[in-house]
Scaffold this motif. Structure first.
Motif, PDB file in Angstrom:
ATOM      1  N   HIS A   1      89.853  41.156  48.238  1.00 19.29           N
ATOM      2  CA  HIS A   1      89.547  41.871  49.554  1.00 19.29           C
ATOM      3  C   HIS A   1      88.248  41.068  49.913  1.00 19.29           C
ATOM      4  N   VAL A   2      88.358  40.671  51.093  1.00 17.96           N
ATOM      5  CA  VAL A   2      87.065  40.114  52.128  1.00 17.96           C
ATOM      6  C   VAL A   2      85.909  40.947  51.402  1.00 17.96           C
ATOM      7  N   LYS A   3      85.869  42.230  51.645  1.00 24.25           N
ATOM      8  CA  LYS A   3      84.677  42.842  51.721  1.00 24.25           C
ATOM      9  C   LYS A   3      84.062  43.069  50.155  1.00 24.25           C
ATOM     10  N   ASP A   4      85.176  43.153  49.216  1.00 22.76           N
ATOM     11  CA  ASP A   4      84.615  43.010  47.925  1.00 22.76           C
ATOM     12  C   ASP A   4      83.817  41.740  47.663  1.00 22.76           C
ATOM     13  N   LEU A   5      84.635  40.719  48.055  1.00 24.17           N
ATOM     14  CA  LEU A   5      84.046  39.270  47.674  1.00 24.17           C
ATOM     15  C   LEU A   5      82.797  39.166  48.529  1.00 24.17           C
ATOM     16  N   VAL A   6      82.609  39.644  49.502  1.00 25.04           N
ATOM     17  CA  VAL A   6      81.125  39.538  50.180  1.00 25.04           C
ATOM     18  C   VAL A   6      80.007  40.128  49.250  1.00 25.04           C
ATOM     19  N   ASP A   7      80.369  41.472  48.774  1.00 26.73           N
ATOM     20  CA  ASP A   7      79.304  42.275  47.824  1.00 26.73           C
ATOM     21  C   ASP A   7      79.273  41.234  46.819  1.00 26.73           C
ATOM     22  N   GLN A   8      80.079  41.068  46.048  1.00 24.89           N
ATOM     23  CA  GLN A   8      80.251  40.087  44.683  1.00 24.89           C
ATOM     24  C   GLN A   8      79.546  38.985  44.746  1.00 24.89           C
ATOM     25  N   LEU A   9      79.960  38.240  45.737  1.00 28.67           N
ATOM     26  CA  LEU A   9      79.340  36.745  45.742  1.00 28.67           C
ATOM     27  C   LEU A   9      78.143  36.599  46.603  1.00 28.67           C
ATOM     28  N   LYS A  10      77.705  37.446  47.242  1.00 26.35           N
ATOM     29  CA  LYS A  10      76.474  37.633  48.434  1.00 26.35           C
ATOM     30  C   LYS A  10      76.539  36.540  49.251  1.00 26.35           C
ATOM     31  N   VAL A  11      77.550  36.326  50.211  1.00 25.41           N
ATOM     32  CA  VAL A  11      77.738  35.441  50.915  1.00 25.41           C
ATOM     33  C   VAL A  11      78.341  36.059  52.346  1.00 25.41           C
ATOM     34  N   SER A  12      78.454  35.330  53.256  1.00 27.43           N
ATOM     35  CA  SER A  12      78.749  35.986  54.755  1.00 27.43           C
ATOM     36  C   SER A  12      80.309  36.079  54.658  1.00 27.43           C
ATOM     37  N   GLN A  13      80.914  37.012  55.725  1.00 29.18           N
ATOM     38  CA  GLN A  13      82.331  37.472  55.763  1.00 29.18           C
ATOM     39  C   GLN A  13      82.861  35.932  56.007  1.00 29.18           C
ATOM     40  N   GLU A  14      82.370  35.200  56.965  1.00 32.34           N
ATOM     41  CA  GLU A  14      82.809  34.023  57.509  1.00 32.34           C
ATOM     42  C   GLU A  14      82.988  32.949  56.509  1.00 32.34           C
ATOM     43  N   SER A  15      81.976  32.924  55.581  1.00 30.82           N
ATOM     44  CA  SER A  15      82.136  31.848  54.417  1.00 30.82           C
ATOM     45  C   SER A  15      83.459  32.300  53.573  1.00 30.82           C
ATOM     46  N   ILE A  16      83.553  33.760  53.349  1.00 33.37           N
ATOM     47  CA  ILE A  16      84.683  33.977  52.350  1.00 33.37           C
ATOM     48  C   ILE A  16      86.056  33.828  53.168  1.00 33.37           C
ATOM     49  N   ARG A  17      86.186  33.822  54.525  1.00 37.09           N
ATOM     50  CA  ARG A  17      87.304  33.726  55.267  1.00 37.09           C
ATOM     51  C   ARG A  17      87.678  32.050  55.304  1.00 37.09           C
ATOM     52  N   ARG A  18      86.346  31.385  55.160  1.00 40.19           N
ATOM     53  CA  ARG A  18      86.601  29.674  54.967  1.00 40.19           C
ATOM     54  C   ARG A  18      87.217  29.506  53.752  1.00 40.19           C
ATOM     55  N   ASP A  19      86.685  30.213  52.774  1.00 43.38           N
ATOM     56  CA  ASP A  19      87.320  29.923  51.224  1.00 43.38           C
ATOM     57  C   ASP A  19      88.714  30.491  51.268  1.00 43.38           C
ATOM     58  N   LEU A  20      89.030  31.456  51.875  1.00 43.53           N
ATOM     59  CA  LEU A  20      90.491  31.917  51.730  1.00 43.53           C
ATOM     60  C   LEU A  20      91.266  30.917  52.561  1.00 43.53           C
ATOM     61  N   ARG A  21      90.972  30.605  53.709  1.00 44.78           N
ATOM     62  CA  ARG A  21      91.831  29.460  54.302  1.00 44.78           C
ATOM     63  C   ARG A  21      91.823  28.321  53.687  1.00 44.78           C
ATOM     64  N   GLU A  22      90.880  27.780  52.972  1.00 46.25           N
ATOM     65  CA  GLU A  22      90.979  26.701  52.098  1.00 46.25           C
ATOM     66  C   GLU A  22      92.098  26.894  51.108  1.00 46.25           C
ATOM     67  N   LEU A  23      91.858  28.028  50.329  1.00 40.20           N
ATOM     68  CA  LEU A  23      93.005  28.376  49.214  1.00 40.20           C
ATOM     69  C   LEU A  23      94.198  28.451  49.633  1.00 40.20           C
ATOM     70  N   GLU A  24      94.515  28.717  51.019  1.00 36.49           N
ATOM     71  CA  GLU A  24      95.831  28.896  51.758  1.00 36.49           C
ATOM     72  C   GLU A  24      96.380  27.605  51.982  1.00 36.49           C
ATOM     73  N   THR A  25      95.174  26.761  52.476  1.00 40.52           N
ATOM     74  CA  THR A  25      95.792  25.296  52.975  1.00 40.52           C
ATOM     75  C   THR A  25      96.147  24.406  51.420  1.00 40.52           C
ATOM     76  N   GLU A  26      95.610  24.742  50.315  1.00 49.11           N
ATOM     77  CA  GLU A  26      96.053  23.947  49.052  1.00 49.11           C
ATOM     78  C   GLU A  26      97.067  24.664  48.408  1.00 49.11           C
ATOM     79  N   GLY A  27      97.754  25.594  49.118  1.00 46.02           N
ATOM     80  CA  GLY A  27      98.878  26.579  48.389  1.00 46.02           C
ATOM     81  C   GLY A  27      98.768  27.428  47.333  1.00 46.02           C
ATOM     82  N   PHE A  28      97.464  27.828  47.139  1.00 45.18           N
ATOM     83  CA  PHE A  28      97.168  28.640  45.906  1.00 45.18           C
ATOM     84  C   PHE A  28      97.248  30.065  46.302  1.00 45.18           C
TER      85      PHE A  28
END
Length: 268
Positions: free
Chosen positions: A37-64
């Motif tokens: 979940h985006v919210k949980d990742l933001v709290d755990q990794l201490k980064v912005s929601q936009e950074s997490i969404r970019r990460d998830l887009r990257e993981l989706e692009t690579e098919g993971f």
């Protein structure tokens, strides 16, 4: 080269390293839990929601991973997993959905229960129904009621697929067409806003079409990870069922289409 240029390039390299570390941590979480979940990742990794969404887009692009409402899920077709593992994936949400589906079942009904693991979650809530008849192509249904005198359970014959612990094929379809149901509880592999309810295998899609056609009322049970997913086979349209039961809030494109088609949305 000026000192500032080296520093900028070094800082850029360090930033990329942090991003890769973050991506690998998210991969590990997906391997463990199948969903993040985006919210949980933001709290755990201490980064912005936009950074997490970019990460998830990257993981989706690579098919993971595959992005869903509020986060992402491991991009692994549920049908590729062993049956016992499928039962455990999202078990808590499936349990709530199963209870909500069972609440639609009344004494004296004849119902069809799909072999999908979300549909099977309703079984433990049906033990006290009176004069209930359950028809299914799932051996797991028979196993659940093995020591129970009620309800009456009929398992359809056909070709056994051990990966599903269920029967499929022409014999199963022919046997289903001999029955008429008050209610069909139908699982689904994917729900797409434009392409409707979808599956990955033709066997499952055919059984689900027949179940819907033979029932006075058909209900789709689908956990939140199924929405936004694209399957390989169109099973039927979003407007072709009476109700949808899910455990998470739907996006506007789904709610608008279901409301327009007078399909009940039941949140578990």
């Amino acid at each position: 080269m000026p000192e500032g240029g080296r520093k900028c390039r070094d800082m850029q390299g360090m930033s990329m390293s942090f991003t890769e570390q973050r991506l690998e941590l998210i991969r590990d979480l997906l391997r463990q839990h199948q969903r993040v979940h985006v919210k949980d990742l933001v709290d755990q990794l201490k980064v912005s929601q936009e950074s997490i969404r970019r990460d998830l887009r990257e993981l989706e692009t690579e098919g993971f991973a595959r992005r869903v409402y509020g986060g992402a899920v491991l991009d692994r077709q549920e049908s590729d997993q062993p049956f016992a593992d499928r039962l455990r994936v999202g078990a808590r949400e499936k349990g709530r959905i199963g209870e909500a589906a069972a609440a639609l079942v009344k004494d004296g009904m004849k119902i069809f229960v799909d072999e999908g693991t979300t549909a099977l979650a309703c079984l433990k809530h049906l033990d006290n129904r009176k004069d209930l008849t359950i028809v299914s192509n799932s051996l797991a249904v028979a196993a659940h009621f093995y020591y129970a005198s009620t309800p009456s359970v009929r398992v359809l014959g056909g070709r056994l697929r051990p990966d599903y612990q269920a029967t499929f094929g022409p014999e199963t379809v022919a046997a289903m067409k001999e029955h008429f149901f008050d209610l069909a509880i139908i699982a689904i592999s994917a729900v797409h806003a434009e392409r409707g309810f979808m599956d990955y295998g033709e066997d499952e899609a055919i059984i689900r079409r027949v179940a819907r056609a033979q029932a006075k009322r058909s209900v789709i049970v689908a956990d939140s990870s199924k929405f936004g997913r694209l399957g390989s086979i169109h099973t039927f349209g979003l407007q072709d069922v009476h109700a949808v039961i899910t455990g998470g809030a739907l996006t506007r494109d789904f709610t608008e289409q279901f409301n327009k088609s007078h399909v009940d949305i039941i949140y578990a």
